[in-house]
Each structure stands twice: as structure tokens, then as C-alpha cells.
Scaffold this motif. Structure first.
Motif, PDB file in Angstrom:
ATOM      1  N   UNK A  91       0.816  -1.213   0.000  1.00  0.00           N
ATOM      2  CA  UNK A  91       0.000   0.000   0.000  1.00  0.00           C
ATOM      3  C   UNK A  91       0.850   1.264   0.000  1.00  0.00           C
ATOM      4  N   UNK A  92       2.085   1.163   0.472  1.00  0.00           N
ATOM      5  CA  UNK A  92       2.915   2.362   0.604  1.00  0.00           C
ATOM      6  C   UNK A  92       4.181   2.307  -0.243  1.00  0.00           C
ATOM      7  N   UNK A  93       4.395   1.216  -0.939  1.00  0.00           N
ATOM      8  CA  UNK A  93       5.586   1.101  -1.781  1.00  0.00           C
ATOM      9  C   UNK A  93       5.652  -0.270  -2.410  1.00  0.00           C
ATOM     10  N   UNK A  94       6.782  -0.579  -2.968  1.00  0.00           N
ATOM     11  CA  UNK A  94       6.996  -1.888  -3.581  1.00  0.00           C
ATOM     12  C   UNK A  94       7.944  -2.684  -2.699  1.00  0.00           C
ATOM     13  N   UNK A  95       7.436  -3.678  -1.982  1.00  0.00           N
ATOM     14  CA  UNK A  95       8.324  -4.501  -1.163  1.00  0.00           C
ATOM     15  C   UNK A  95       9.355  -5.204  -2.037  1.00  0.00           C
ATOM     16  N   UNK A  96      10.573  -5.254  -1.552  1.00  0.00           N
ATOM     17  CA  UNK A  96      11.641  -5.932  -2.292  1.00  0.00           C
ATOM     18  C   UNK A  96      12.315  -6.947  -1.391  1.00  0.00           C
ATOM     19  N   UNK A 103      14.726 -14.759   3.057  1.00  0.00           N
ATOM     20  CA  UNK A 103      13.348 -14.492   2.640  1.00  0.00           C
ATOM     21  C   UNK A 103      12.956 -13.025   2.818  1.00  0.00           C
ATOM     22  N   UNK A 104      11.894 -12.619   2.125  1.00  0.00           N
ATOM     23  CA  UNK A 104      11.423 -11.245   2.222  1.00  0.00           C
ATOM     24  C   UNK A 104      10.962 -10.935   3.642  1.00  0.00           C
ATOM     25  N   UNK A 105      10.279 -11.875   4.268  1.00  0.00           N
ATOM     26  CA  UNK A 105       9.803 -11.708   5.636  1.00  0.00           C
ATOM     27  C   UNK A 105      10.616 -12.654   6.519  1.00  0.00           C
ATOM     28  N   UNK A 106      11.269 -12.085   7.501  1.00  0.00           N
ATOM     29  CA  UNK A 106      12.138 -12.864   8.396  1.00  0.00           C
ATOM     30  C   UNK A 106      11.503 -12.927   9.775  1.00  0.00           C
ATOM     31  N   UNK A 107      11.396 -14.122  10.321  1.00  0.00           N
ATOM     32  CA  UNK A 107      10.903 -14.284  11.688  1.00  0.00           C
ATOM     33  C   UNK A 107      12.022 -13.955  12.658  1.00  0.00           C
ATOM     34  N   UNK A 108      11.746 -13.028  13.560  1.00  0.00           N
ATOM     35  CA  UNK A 108      12.730 -12.676  14.582  1.00  0.00           C
ATOM     36  C   UNK A 108      12.375 -13.462  15.829  1.00  0.00           C
TER      37      UNK A 108
END
Length: 160
Positions: A91-96, A103-108
Motif C-alpha cells: 500500500x505504501x511502496x513496492x516490497x523488495x 526471505x522477504x519476511x524474516x521471523x525474529x
């Protein structure tokens, strides 16, 4: 769809979804996962299906609160957090995705077994203030954090 349909409350640096919109978004994300859509399809979904009022509110909050640099979003669906994060960031940009970073989403998730490593998001070691991906040839304009579990025992610490 109106602001009243989507948001329960809107204030500086915080927005909260209504329960009905939370359920609608939860159903939409579930459908996306069942379809096994790729990242580009998630972007297309966000562009074509997310109400304009949500997109405008996210962008306005980021512009108006640029000095603070954050938005807290409450009452999010609790299913498929990785896909939800990609859709909301769309919604606010282009995730890269930085290929060398995983991975794009990392579990912390701190794990004692990794305490001897330098990977900050896997250890329980203290990690000082830093800027993520500042070394990248094209650093990101923003980063997002989705807290799935509260720190009920108040074990997490931050330094002022």
C-alpha cells in the motif's frame, strides 16, 4: 468503502481496523494463500482489492508523521502474517527482497542455540541501535515489523 467501514479509530501514528474489515481482510488473505500466489500477485491483489480509503490513510499517515516515521496498526487478522505484511507494505511502496538476506519476511525469534552467531534476529544477545540494510547498494525506504506475540512477561528490553 468508507473510513467508518475500515477503521475503528484513527489517530496520529495509530490506526485500528474494524472487526468487520479485519474479518474481510482475513478471508482475502486466506484466499490468496490457498491460490498459492507469488509476490507479484500479492501486489496486484493489493492494488486491485484493497479499499482506496485504506491506501490513502496509510500514505497520509506516513507523510504527515514523517518526523516520527512509524504507524501502529491494530486489530489485524492473525492468519498468514507473512502474506499480510507483504499486502500492507504494498500500500505504501513496492516490497523488495534482498537475495543475499534470505526471505522477504524474516521471523525474529531469539534462540539460545544461535547465541554464538552474529545473526542478530536469531540470537538472544543484546544488539545495539543500527540501520538495517544500510550497506545495500539500494537501501530500502522503509522497514516494517509485525508483532505477532506480545511480550507478556516483559522480558524484552530497549535502551533509551
Amino acid at each position: 468503502m468508507s473510513k467508518e467501514d475500515v477503521f475503528d479509530s484513527i489517530s496520529p501514528n495509530m490506526i485500528s481496523f474494524t472487526n468487520s474489515y479485519k474479518q474481510e481482510l482475513k478471508g482475502q488473505i486466506s484466499h490468496l494463500v490457498k491460490e498459492n500466489l507469488d509476490i507479484k500477485s500479492l501486489f496486484d491483489f493489493a492494488r486491485d482489492n484493497i479499499p482506496n480509503v485504506l491506501i490513502e490513510t496509510f500514505r497520509t499517515h506516513l507523510k504527515d508523521n514523517a518526523g516520527d516515521g512509524y504507524i501502529i496498526v491494530k486489530n489485524l487478522p492473525d492468519n498468514y502474517p507473512d502474506e499480510l505484511l507483504v499486502v500492507l507494505n504494498s500500500l505504501i511502496g513496492t516490497p523488495i527482497q534482498y537475495q543475499k538476506e534470505g526471505p522477504m519476511v524474516i521471523d525474529i525469534k531469539p534462540q539460545k542455540a544461535h547465541d554464538q552467531q552474529d545473526i542478530s534476529y536469531r540470537t538472544s544477545n543484546e544488539f545495539g541501535f543500527h540501520t538495517d540494510l544500510s550497506y545495500a547498494s539500494i537501501p530500502p525506504d522503509f522497514l516494517s515489523l509485525l508483532a505477532i506475540k506480545q511480550d507478556l512477561h516483559k522480558q524484552a528490553k530497549s535502551k533509551p
